[in-house]
Design a protein around this motif. Sequence first.
Motif: not given
Length: 447
Positions: A237-252, A425-430
């Motif tokens: 999770f912490f190496r995935s740009r998609t999941l980390l930025l998605n969490a920032v979006g959800y924070f907003a 980038r949804p669907g791409y874990l890294g």
Amino acid sequence: MTAPRFRYVIFGLLVTVALVNYIDRGAISYAAGPITAEFGFGKSAWGQVLGFFGYGYMVGALVGGWLADRLGPRRVWLCAGAAWSVLEIASAFAGEIGIGLFAGSALTGFAVVRVLFGFTEGPAYSTINRAIADWAAPEERGFAVSLGLLSTPLGALLTAPVSVGLLTLTDSWRTTFIVLGAAGLLLLVAFHRLFRNAPEDHPKVTAEELDHIRGVDEPRGPEAAAQPGVRIPAWAFFRSRTLLLNAVGYFAFMFVNFTILTWVPKYLQDQFGFSLGSLWYLGMVPWIGACVTILLGGRISDRLRRRTGSLRVARNALAVCSMAATSLCFLSIPLVHSAAGVLTLMAVGNALNSLPNAVFWSVIIDTAPSRAGTFGGFTHFIANIAAVAAPTLAGYLAGRWGYHSIFVAAGVATAVGMCAMALIRPGYLGRSWAAPVSPAPGEKTAA
């Protein structure tokens, strides 16, 4: 021929339990008057009381998602639901607990009870995501997630009449908490009888519906498929740009959500002089449109996925456009001076804020369905920093610069989230995690 739809009974059950979860957490906002008067809390102290919930909620979301993957959502729901219902009842005596056990500090009593209450409510949405990952067909994930998330605006909307009604009928904020806690315990009985962790375990799910849920003989979409033979490590999770930025979006999203949920009732009373009796309907206004758009967003996202075959269009574009409009609405509130104008902007802004709610959870399922609970917990943990930050910061800002400053903060937070969602980038874990496990007896390995 359309496949049977018993799974929608399960989705409805999840909505109902989460609805009670949301009403329980929001009721305290409508009891602000009697509680602050009884214990002498100022704006800053009241902001702390509202923020205490978030400290426990973040940790509960983190632990709950991991437990949902390990133990299954049914067990987590039952344990967490029983605990938060008991602590809702305990909230009625939080001040006395602090005065009796913590050197006469009612604030400390509220801190202890609210942190524990938040911890037990934290697993709710991570556990919903784990259940939906198992119960929803790939082509309906966006809408199924939006059904589960409907409890957010609908719960906030119903919190107003339920809380004000109980406060008026009982003339006691303590009795209100006791009644809500008891109702939660009763609902768990129905949940215990109806819910199972997976459709394979439920006698009412037909073979035809199960094939539909599992996508048998259907073309593979752009999202990741659940792969029982592949283990994805939690730290991915912490190496995935998609999941980390998605969490920032959800924070907003959560920042706006908790700002409205916790401070708008008191804001309407202090800024425009509305009585508690009028809050039963005025408190509903910011949430009416959101109840529609949260479902609409899931539908739109699924339709965009089917028509374009692109998750970036279905998830990113929808989130970015919605969040840009949300930010403009909240940044405009300080320019309006009538209650009707403020409530209109707040309602439109919150409706737009809820439009991409399903996207945040869908991105997790799209990207790592086999880790939907754990990664949903990580996402919820990061996002629910807002459960502390929004009410606490609002208390400070309102005391120093006035109430309008809290809406500016909400607009800025949403703008930051919009930028984050533009880069996912949804669907791409890294990378491809390939740590196959031995198949169970009789299980076929994937070709």
